[in-house]
Design a protein around this motif. Structure first.
Motif, short mmCIF file in Angstrom:
data_model
loop_
_atom_site.label_atom_id
_atom_site.label_comp_id
_atom_site.label_asym_id
_atom_site.label_seq_id
_atom_site.Cartn_x
_atom_site.Cartn_y
_atom_site.Cartn_z
N GLU A 149 -16.52 30.14 -25.03
CA GLU A 149 -15.11 30.53 -25.06
C GLU A 149 -14.36 29.68 -24.05
O GLU A 149 -14.21 30.06 -22.89
N MET A 150 -13.95 28.51 -24.49
CA MET A 150 -13.32 27.57 -23.57
C MET A 150 -11.90 28.00 -23.20
O MET A 150 -11.12 28.39 -24.05
N ILE A 176 -18.41 24.78 -10.50
CA ILE A 176 -19.53 25.71 -10.55
C ILE A 176 -20.05 25.79 -11.98
O ILE A 176 -19.46 25.21 -12.89
N LYS A 177 -21.11 26.54 -12.16
CA LYS A 177 -21.73 26.68 -13.49
C LYS A 177 -20.70 27.20 -14.50
O LYS A 177 -19.99 28.17 -14.23
N GLY A 178 -20.63 26.54 -15.63
CA GLY A 178 -19.69 26.97 -16.68
C GLY A 178 -18.40 26.19 -16.69
O GLY A 178 -17.62 26.29 -17.62
N VAL A 179 -18.17 25.41 -15.61
CA VAL A 179 -16.94 24.62 -15.52
C VAL A 179 -17.17 23.27 -16.18
O VAL A 179 -18.16 22.59 -15.89
N LYS A 180 -16.27 22.91 -17.09
CA LYS A 180 -16.45 21.67 -17.84
C LYS A 180 -15.67 20.51 -17.26
O LYS A 180 -16.11 19.37 -17.30
N SER A 181 -14.46 20.79 -16.75
CA SER A 181 -13.71 19.72 -16.12
C SER A 181 -12.73 20.28 -15.09
O SER A 181 -12.27 21.41 -15.22
N GLU A 191 -0.37 19.74 -5.83
CA GLU A 191 -1.34 20.77 -5.42
C GLU A 191 -1.72 21.69 -6.58
O GLU A 191 -2.00 22.86 -6.39
N GLN A 192 -1.67 21.12 -7.78
CA GLN A 192 -2.03 21.89 -8.97
C GLN A 192 -3.46 21.56 -9.39
O GLN A 192 -3.83 20.39 -9.48
N LEU A 193 -4.22 22.61 -9.62
CA LEU A 193 -5.58 22.45 -10.09
C LEU A 193 -5.63 22.86 -11.55
O LEU A 193 -5.14 23.93 -11.92
N THR A 194 -6.18 21.99 -12.38
CA THR A 194 -6.38 22.34 -13.77
C THR A 194 -7.88 22.38 -14.02
O THR A 194 -8.58 21.41 -13.73
N VAL A 195 -8.33 23.51 -14.48
CA VAL A 195 -9.75 23.68 -14.69
C VAL A 195 -10.03 24.16 -16.11
O VAL A 195 -9.32 25.00 -16.64
N ARG A 196 -11.04 23.55 -16.71
CA ARG A 196 -11.45 23.93 -18.06
C ARG A 196 -12.86 24.49 -17.93
O ARG A 196 -13.75 23.86 -17.34
N TYR A 197 -13.04 25.69 -18.45
CA TYR A 197 -14.34 26.35 -18.24
C TYR A 197 -14.70 27.26 -19.42
O TYR A 197 -13.84 27.62 -20.22
N SER A 246 -15.56 32.64 -14.53
CA SER A 246 -14.20 33.16 -14.60
C SER A 246 -13.34 32.41 -13.60
O SER A 246 -13.85 31.82 -12.64
N LEU A 247 -12.04 32.52 -13.80
CA LEU A 247 -11.12 31.87 -12.87
C LEU A 247 -11.31 32.46 -11.47
O LEU A 247 -11.25 31.75 -10.47
N ASP A 248 -11.59 33.77 -11.42
CA ASP A 248 -11.79 34.42 -10.13
C ASP A 248 -12.98 33.81 -9.37
O ASP A 248 -12.88 33.56 -8.17
N LYS A 249 -14.07 33.57 -10.06
CA LYS A 249 -15.25 32.97 -9.42
C LYS A 249 -14.93 31.56 -8.93
O LYS A 249 -15.39 31.15 -7.86
N ILE A 250 -14.17 30.83 -9.72
CA ILE A 250 -13.80 29.46 -9.35
C ILE A 250 -12.93 29.50 -8.09
O ILE A 250 -13.15 28.75 -7.15
N GLU A 251 -11.96 30.42 -8.07
CA GLU A 251 -11.09 30.57 -6.90
C GLU A 251 -11.89 30.95 -5.66
O GLU A 251 -11.64 30.42 -4.57
N GLN A 252 -12.85 31.84 -5.82
CA GLN A 252 -13.68 32.25 -4.68
C GLN A 252 -14.43 31.06 -4.10
O GLN A 252 -14.54 30.92 -2.88
N SER A 253 -14.97 30.23 -4.97
CA SER A 253 -15.73 29.07 -4.52
C SER A 253 -14.83 28.08 -3.77
O SER A 253 -15.22 27.53 -2.74
#
Ligand SMILES: [Cu+2]
Length: 101
Positions: free
Chosen positions: A14-15, A39-44, A52-58, A64-71
């Motif tokens: 579920e991208m 982290i695991k599950g993140v594609k780009s 200061e904008q982060l674009t993440v595809r996962y 989850s976005l929350d896990k990415i933010e925590q990292s």
């Protein structure tokens, strides 16, 4: 004889793509933020020092976005929902110590 239809169970990825603000200053920050977000599950991951904008595809099945933010916060950078770890922030290179909000 009855032939049952074959149920196709597909574990489809579920991208998702999200863009959030992540505080930082320079190219060193970019490397750190991208590494922390990968982290695991993140594609780009892309982060722009100007905006200061982060674009993440996962894959939302794996992370989850929350896990990415925590990292990212653990690495010393503020995200919308997670404040940077104080120790990690203090250990950042001086040029990377962005103004705290
Ligand atoms: Cu920096």
């Amino acid at each position: 004889m009855t032939i049952l239809p074959t149920l196709q169970i597909v574990m489809a990825a579920e991208m998702k793509t999200d863009t959030i603000e992540v505080s930082g200053n320079c190219g060193m920050c970019e490397k750190r933020i991208v590494a922390a977000a990968s982290i695991k599950g993140v594609k780009s991951v892309q982060w722009d020092a100007q905006t200061e904008q982060l674009t993440v595809r996962y894959d939302a099945e794996k992370t989850s976005l929350d896990k990415i933010e925590q990292s990212i916060a653990r690495a010393g950078h503020d995200t919308p929902n997670h404040k940077a770890d104080e120790k990690a922030y203090n250990q950042l290179h001086t040029c990377c110590q962005y103004p705290r909000k």
